[in-house]
Design a protein around this motif. Structure first.
Motif, PDB file in Angstrom:
ATOM      1  N   ASN A 151     -22.485 -93.339  -3.200  1.00  0.00           N
ATOM      2  CA  ASN A 151     -22.631 -92.195  -2.296  1.00  0.00           C
ATOM      3  C   ASN A 151     -23.788 -92.404  -1.309  1.00  0.00           C
ATOM      4  O   ASN A 151     -24.164 -91.470  -0.607  1.00  0.00           O
ATOM      5  CB  ASN A 151     -22.782 -90.886  -3.066  1.00  0.00           C
ATOM      6  CG  ASN A 151     -24.057 -90.798  -3.869  1.00  0.00           C
ATOM      7  OD1 ASN A 151     -25.017 -91.514  -3.624  1.00  0.00           O
ATOM      8  ND2 ASN A 151     -24.074 -89.911  -4.840  1.00  0.00           N
ATOM      9  N   GLY A 152     -24.334 -93.591  -1.244  1.00  0.00           N
ATOM     10  CA  GLY A 152     -25.367 -93.902  -0.260  1.00  0.00           C
ATOM     11  C   GLY A 152     -26.646 -93.109  -0.448  1.00  0.00           C
ATOM     12  O   GLY A 152     -27.332 -92.801   0.511  1.00  0.00           O
ATOM     13  N   SER A 153     -26.952 -92.770  -1.693  1.00  0.00           N
ATOM     14  CA  SER A 153     -28.156 -91.988  -2.052  1.00  0.00           C
ATOM     15  C   SER A 153     -28.144 -90.575  -1.474  1.00  0.00           C
ATOM     16  O   SER A 153     -29.188 -89.959  -1.341  1.00  0.00           O
ATOM     17  CB  SER A 153     -29.432 -92.712  -1.621  1.00  0.00           C
ATOM     18  OG  SER A 153     -29.581 -93.899  -2.350  1.00  0.00           O
ATOM     19  N   LEU A 154     -26.961 -90.052  -1.153  1.00  0.00           N
ATOM     20  CA  LEU A 154     -26.881 -88.664  -0.700  1.00  0.00           C
ATOM     21  C   LEU A 154     -27.048 -87.687  -1.867  1.00  0.00           C
ATOM     22  O   LEU A 154     -27.339 -86.519  -1.662  1.00  0.00           O
ATOM     23  CB  LEU A 154     -25.553 -88.405   0.003  1.00  0.00           C
ATOM     24  CG  LEU A 154     -25.335 -89.180   1.299  1.00  0.00           C
ATOM     25  CD1 LEU A 154     -23.942 -88.928   1.844  1.00  0.00           C
ATOM     26  CD2 LEU A 154     -26.394 -88.815   2.322  1.00  0.00           C
ATOM     27  N   HIS A 155     -26.829 -88.184  -3.081  1.00  0.00           N
ATOM     28  CA  HIS A 155     -26.956 -87.360  -4.283  1.00  0.00           C
ATOM     29  C   HIS A 155     -27.414 -88.264  -5.418  1.00  0.00           C
ATOM     30  O   HIS A 155     -26.999 -89.402  -5.519  1.00  0.00           O
ATOM     31  CB  HIS A 155     -25.600 -86.721  -4.616  1.00  0.00           C
ATOM     32  CG  HIS A 155     -25.668 -85.720  -5.713  1.00  0.00           C
ATOM     33  ND1 HIS A 155     -25.541 -86.078  -7.025  1.00  0.00           N
ATOM     34  CD2 HIS A 155     -25.854 -84.386  -5.676  1.00  0.00           C
ATOM     35  CE1 HIS A 155     -25.641 -84.985  -7.771  1.00  0.00           C
ATOM     36  NE2 HIS A 155     -25.826 -83.949  -6.960  1.00  0.00           N
ATOM     37  N   ARG A 156     -28.309 -87.779  -6.254  1.00  0.00           N
ATOM     38  CA  ARG A 156     -28.820 -88.555  -7.384  1.00  0.00           C
ATOM     39  C   ARG A 156     -28.118 -88.158  -8.662  1.00  0.00           C
ATOM     40  O   ARG A 156     -27.734 -87.015  -8.801  1.00  0.00           O
ATOM     41  CB  ARG A 156     -30.334 -88.332  -7.543  1.00  0.00           C
ATOM     42  CG  ARG A 156     -31.122 -88.819  -6.375  1.00  0.00           C
ATOM     43  CD  ARG A 156     -31.242 -90.290  -6.427  1.00  0.00           C
ATOM     44  NE  ARG A 156     -32.077 -90.746  -5.299  1.00  0.00           N
ATOM     45  CZ  ARG A 156     -32.105 -91.974  -4.918  1.00  0.00           C
ATOM     46  NH1 ARG A 156     -31.398 -92.871  -5.512  1.00  0.00           N
ATOM     47  NH2 ARG A 156     -32.844 -92.326  -3.908  1.00  0.00           N
ATOM     48  N   PRO A 157     -27.903 -89.045  -9.611  1.00  0.00           N
ATOM     49  CA  PRO A 157     -28.215 -90.476  -9.576  1.00  0.00           C
ATOM     50  C   PRO A 157     -27.241 -91.215  -8.669  1.00  0.00           C
ATOM     51  O   PRO A 157     -26.198 -90.689  -8.323  1.00  0.00           O
ATOM     52  CB  PRO A 157     -28.030 -90.909 -11.027  1.00  0.00           C
ATOM     53  CG  PRO A 157     -27.045 -89.957 -11.588  1.00  0.00           C
ATOM     54  CD  PRO A 157     -27.275 -88.652 -10.879  1.00  0.00           C
ATOM     55  N   ASN A 158     -27.607 -92.423  -8.316  1.00  0.00           N
ATOM     56  CA  ASN A 158     -26.783 -93.198  -7.396  1.00  0.00           C
ATOM     57  C   ASN A 158     -26.660 -94.640  -7.900  1.00  0.00           C
ATOM     58  O   ASN A 158     -27.075 -95.566  -7.244  1.00  0.00           O
ATOM     59  CB  ASN A 158     -27.377 -93.172  -5.989  1.00  0.00           C
ATOM     60  CG  ASN A 158     -26.514 -93.918  -5.000  1.00  0.00           C
ATOM     61  OD1 ASN A 158     -25.301 -93.835  -5.044  1.00  0.00           O
ATOM     62  ND2 ASN A 158     -27.137 -94.674  -4.122  1.00  0.00           N
ATOM     63  N   ALA A 159     -26.103 -94.804  -9.097  1.00  0.00           N
ATOM     64  CA  ALA A 159     -25.955 -96.144  -9.667  1.00  0.00           C
ATOM     65  C   ALA A 159     -24.894 -96.951  -8.929  1.00  0.00           C
ATOM     66  O   ALA A 159     -25.041 -98.137  -8.731  1.00  0.00           O
ATOM     67  CB  ALA A 159     -25.615 -96.053 -11.154  1.00  0.00           C
TER      68      ALA A 159
END
Length: 172
Positions: A151-159
């Protein structure tokens, strides 16, 4: 995202791609292993790549690219409210890019970018919308690719999910 939303997205995408020319459509069936950190699972995709179009006056071409994918769940403990148990179906649309003419040795190499919608959220894919980046090589009836879904770091976590895929292809 509910199953109803995924079905609605599939119908909208099918209607949009029905308007694209069917000539020179390439279908690929791909399978391989997907990794979240060092934890692997199976993944499979069906992809349709439509006729290439020149990108302005450059040596690049682009093709509309639509994928329907499946990433199996896995049993990995996390310290998050998200688990890894659910399998994820995703529907993606974007473009595949090539450089050079048909006789150039490097022309079978490709890069694609897509936006995807998923039916479940997991620790690796923690939002219903994802970015799909693929680097690969295609022959007439064969392909190999490295694909990353995140998700391109738009939401965490982002594994994210990173996979190696091999595919068979045919043109209609």
């Amino acid at each position: 995202m509910s199953l109803r939303h995924l079905i609605r997205s599939t119908i909208i995408l099918a209607l949009a791609t029905a308007a694209l020319p069917a000539a020179a459509t390439r279908f690929e069936v791909q399978a391989g292993r997907s990794y979240m950190d060092s934890h692997g699972t199976n993944a499979a995709f069906v992809e349709a790549v439509f006729a290439p179009q020149p990108l302005g006056q450059t040596r690049f071409t682009w093709s509309p690219d639509v994928s329907l994918g499946w990433i199996d769940g896995r049993h990995v403990a996390t310290d998050s409210r998200y688990t890894t148990r659910d399998s994820v179906a995703l529907l993606a649309a974007g473009a595949r890019f090539h450089l050079g003419g048909t006789g150039d040795w490097y022309q079978p190499l490709f890069f694609s970018e897509q936006l995807a919608a998923t039916n479940h959220v997991t620790y690796a894919l923690s939002s219903h919308y994802q970015f799909v980046s693929t680097l690969g090589w295609q022959a007439k009836h064969f392909s190999v690719a490295i694909r990353h879904v995140s998700n391109g770091s738009l939401h965490r976590p982002n594994a994210g999910e990173t996979m190696a895929l091999v595919g068979v292809a045919f043109d209609i």
